[in-house]
Design a protein around this motif. Structure first.
Motif, PDB file in Angstrom:
ATOM      1  N   MET A   1       3.345  25.188  45.743  1.00  0.00           N
ATOM      2  CA  MET A   1       4.567  25.639  44.963  1.00  0.00           C
ATOM      3  C   MET A   1       4.242  25.029  43.351  1.00  0.00           C
ATOM      4  O   MET A   1       4.086  23.861  43.282  1.00  0.00           O
ATOM      5  CB  MET A   1       5.905  25.121  45.479  1.00  0.00           C
ATOM      6  CG  MET A   1       7.027  25.273  44.829  1.00  0.00           C
ATOM      7  SD  MET A   1       8.457  24.714  45.549  1.00  0.00           S
ATOM      8  CE  MET A   1       9.508  24.475  44.215  1.00  0.00           C
ATOM      9  N   ASN A   2       4.438  25.960  42.560  1.00  0.00           N
ATOM     10  CA  ASN A   2       4.291  25.482  41.216  1.00  0.00           C
ATOM     11  C   ASN A   2       5.623  24.471  40.804  1.00  0.00           C
ATOM     12  O   ASN A   2       6.517  24.766  41.009  1.00  0.00           O
ATOM     13  CB  ASN A   2       4.430  26.768  39.964  1.00  0.00           C
ATOM     14  CG  ASN A   2       3.221  27.465  40.029  1.00  0.00           C
ATOM     15  OD1 ASN A   2       2.103  26.785  40.559  1.00  0.00           O
ATOM     16  ND2 ASN A   2       3.067  28.673  39.920  1.00  0.00           N
ATOM     17  N   ARG A   3       5.285  23.555  39.979  1.00  0.00           N
ATOM     18  CA  ARG A   3       6.331  22.669  39.563  1.00  0.00           C
ATOM     19  C   ARG A   3       7.308  23.499  38.549  1.00  0.00           C
ATOM     20  O   ARG A   3       6.990  24.446  37.870  1.00  0.00           O
ATOM     21  CB  ARG A   3       5.851  21.234  38.698  1.00  0.00           C
ATOM     22  CG  ARG A   3       6.797  20.127  38.484  1.00  0.00           C
ATOM     23  CD  ARG A   3       5.996  19.112  37.710  1.00  0.00           C
ATOM     24  NE  ARG A   3       5.690  19.250  36.423  1.00  0.00           N
ATOM     25  CZ  ARG A   3       6.728  19.297  35.330  1.00  0.00           C
ATOM     26  NH1 ARG A   3       8.002  19.041  35.662  1.00  0.00           N
ATOM     27  NH2 ARG A   3       6.322  19.559  34.241  1.00  0.00           N
ATOM     28  N   ASP A   8      14.956  22.906  28.879  1.00  0.00           N
ATOM     29  CA  ASP A   8      15.187  21.723  27.932  1.00  0.00           C
ATOM     30  C   ASP A   8      13.813  21.106  27.994  1.00  0.00           C
ATOM     31  O   ASP A   8      13.163  20.691  26.856  1.00  0.00           O
ATOM     32  CB  ASP A   8      16.074  20.706  28.787  1.00  0.00           C
ATOM     33  CG  ASP A   8      17.681  21.069  28.329  1.00  0.00           C
ATOM     34  OD1 ASP A   8      18.246  20.615  28.483  1.00  0.00           O
ATOM     35  OD2 ASP A   8      17.498  22.284  27.968  1.00  0.00           O
ATOM     36  N   GLU A   9      13.019  20.953  29.239  1.00  0.00           N
ATOM     37  CA  GLU A   9      11.796  20.179  29.245  1.00  0.00           C
ATOM     38  C   GLU A   9      10.725  20.909  28.469  1.00  0.00           C
ATOM     39  O   GLU A   9       9.983  20.502  27.622  1.00  0.00           O
ATOM     40  CB  GLU A   9      11.130  20.055  30.734  1.00  0.00           C
ATOM     41  CG  GLU A   9       9.857  19.373  30.924  1.00  0.00           C
ATOM     42  CD  GLU A   9       9.432  19.474  32.166  1.00  0.00           C
ATOM     43  OE1 GLU A   9      10.166  19.823  33.185  1.00  0.00           O
ATOM     44  OE2 GLU A   9       8.211  18.937  32.577  1.00  0.00           O
ATOM     45  N   GLU A 191      19.848  25.350  36.047  1.00  0.00           N
ATOM     46  CA  GLU A 191      18.859  25.349  35.097  1.00  0.00           C
ATOM     47  C   GLU A 191      18.253  26.570  34.675  1.00  0.00           C
ATOM     48  O   GLU A 191      18.054  27.433  35.870  1.00  0.00           O
ATOM     49  CB  GLU A 191      17.890  24.281  35.426  1.00  0.00           C
ATOM     50  CG  GLU A 191      18.335  22.769  35.409  1.00  0.00           C
ATOM     51  CD  GLU A 191      18.597  22.203  33.980  1.00  0.00           C
ATOM     52  OE1 GLU A 191      18.994  20.884  33.874  1.00  0.00           O
ATOM     53  OE2 GLU A 191      18.196  22.944  33.253  1.00  0.00           O
ATOM     54  N   PHE A 192      17.658  26.843  33.495  1.00  0.00           N
ATOM     55  CA  PHE A 192      16.861  28.118  33.093  1.00  0.00           C
ATOM     56  C   PHE A 192      15.426  27.267  33.607  1.00  0.00           C
ATOM     57  O   PHE A 192      15.159  26.440  32.940  1.00  0.00           O
ATOM     58  CB  PHE A 192      16.926  28.333  31.718  1.00  0.00           C
ATOM     59  CG  PHE A 192      18.193  29.296  31.390  1.00  0.00           C
ATOM     60  CD1 PHE A 192      19.366  28.791  30.787  1.00  0.00           C
ATOM     61  CD2 PHE A 192      17.989  30.418  31.656  1.00  0.00           C
ATOM     62  CE1 PHE A 192      20.412  29.580  30.520  1.00  0.00           C
ATOM     63  CE2 PHE A 192      19.144  31.347  31.445  1.00  0.00           C
ATOM     64  CZ  PHE A 192      20.267  30.934  30.515  1.00  0.00           C
ATOM     65  N   CYS A 193      14.619  28.035  34.238  1.00  0.00           N
ATOM     66  CA  CYS A 193      13.370  27.647  34.592  1.00  0.00           C
ATOM     67  C   CYS A 193      12.596  28.659  34.012  1.00  0.00           C
ATOM     68  O   CYS A 193      12.496  29.572  34.153  1.00  0.00           O
ATOM     69  CB  CYS A 193      13.265  27.598  36.168  1.00  0.00           C
ATOM     70  SG  CYS A 193      14.665  26.356  36.752  1.00  0.00           S
ATOM     71  N   LEU A 194      11.229  27.912  33.686  1.00  0.00           N
ATOM     72  CA  LEU A 194      10.214  28.764  33.067  1.00  0.00           C
ATOM     73  C   LEU A 194       9.768  29.902  34.346  1.00  0.00           C
ATOM     74  O   LEU A 194       9.244  29.307  35.319  1.00  0.00           O
ATOM     75  CB  LEU A 194       8.969  27.947  32.719  1.00  0.00           C
ATOM     76  CG  LEU A 194       7.747  28.485  31.957  1.00  0.00           C
ATOM     77  CD1 LEU A 194       8.205  29.380  30.765  1.00  0.00           C
ATOM     78  CD2 LEU A 194       6.790  27.551  31.809  1.00  0.00           C
TER      79      LEU A 194
END
Ligand code: P6P
Length: 335
Positions: A1-3, A8-9, A191-194
């Motif tokens: 599973m991708n991190r 923000d990061e 959170e908005f996640c890539l």
């Protein structure tokens, strides 16, 4: 599973792309992300908290203002004003610019242009809507309050632009001039996640997006190009929400058109806070964006914050094809 990589990061990591960055733009983008989460919460509850319904007043472009428009505008203004990184705002919902007069904000180096809730006529029928934003450096002396002339900057001078699409999922897509990246909101962690790294628009697509209802009112060259799209069996998709229509094209290829009509002789969409930010994103993904007289949108002079323009935006090969039709039939019209 991708991190998981949060918005923000990602923003903080990308700050090193700008050797002289001192963190203001990073802070501003993060604050816009916060505003997007708050707007998302209300957009998703619109049917439940009686926030629906027409506010009744009309905004600068003559559109009937929905309550969610006002809410979204107020949330964006509050987050931007409190960020300390924004000294002025131009919004579809406000006739004049909004100077930020707070201690921290009034000498900040960025200004923001925005359509806080684009496509708002779709809210009452639960169809996707979006937020559009663009970020410029102020030009005037930072010891003074920001001036309207600070906003008269071409799209080519944008430092960053982006949009939030409140759809089946909520996505934030933005660029700072080094590619386009998409983040999907994970409600379970807030959170908005890539989710879409380095988005590249397909060179060509099978979708064309235009309000066919105005067909008979378009100029000859636009009608002939639209006829060509139909002859090629391209699929017509038109949601009536610029963010949604262009989002599809960004991912699946195609062309979005809003030409001039008798009702909108200069076009309906606004250059400063709709067409320029969306054009910056599409160009950064490898696409093109012209007005329907073939002038590059990002080269258009800005002389009014609510100035309108025509637009053709999307896959590069389809814009090239449209260009051929305009050159061929515009010449005919001109003779
Ligand atoms: P029409 C929404 O009101 C909007 O500003 C854009 O989001 C959309 O692309 C356009 O207007 C739709 O306009 O005339 O086709 O309803």
């Amino acid at each position: 599973m991708n991190r998981i990589v949060t918005l923000d990061e990602f923003i903080i990591k990308r700050q090193k792309d700008f050797p002289y960055a001192s963190g203001e733009l990073t802070g501003l983008l993060r604050d816009i992300g916060v505003a997007a989460k708050i707007i998302n919460r209300e957009v998703n509850r619109a049917g439940l908290v009686n926030i629906l319904g027409v506010e009744g007043s009309e905004n600068q472009s003559g559109d009937i203002v929905q309550k969610l428009d006002i809410f979204s505008n107020e949330v964006m203004i509050e987050c931007l004003a409190n960020s300390g990184e924004c000294c002025g705002i131009a919004s579809e919902e406000d006739e004049s610019i909004i100077p930020v007069n707070s201690i921290a904000g009034k000498d900040a180096k960025y200004i923001v242009v925005m359509d806080p809730l684009d496509g708002s006529s779709n809210i009452d029928v639960n169809v996707s809507v979006g937020t559009i934003f663009g970020i410029y450096r102020r030009k005037s002396d930072k010891k003074q309050l920001v001036e309207t002339s600070d906003f008269y900057q071409k799209g080519d001078e944008l430092v960053a632009s982006g949009y939030v699409l409140y759809g089946t999922s909520t996505m934030l897509v933005y660029t700072t001039g080094k590619g386009v990246n998409g983040f999907t909101l994970d409600p379970s962690i807030g959170e908005f996640c890539l989710s879409h790294r380095d988005i590249q628009i397909p060179a060509k697509g099978n979708y064309y997006s235009v309000n066919q209802g105005y067909y008979s009112k378009f100029d000859l060259e636009m009608r002939r190009y639209i006829d060509h799209c139909a002859d090629m069996n391209y699929r017509l998709r038109y949601i009536g929400s610029m963010v949604s229509d262009i989002h599809r094209i960004l991912f699946q290829g195609g062309i979005f058109l809003y030409p001039n009509t008798r009702k909108y002789p200069l076009g309906k969409l606004r250059l400063l806070y709709e067409c320029n930010p969306m054009s910056f994103i599409v160009e950064q993904s490898g696409g093109k964006a012209f007005n329907t007289k073939l002038k590059r949108i990002l080269d258009e002079d800005v002389h009014d914050i609510h100035q309108k323009c025509t637009i053709a935006i999307g896959s590069p090969l389809m814009l090239d094809e449209m260009k051929q039709f305009v050159e061929k039939y515009q010449a005919t019209t001109a003779q």
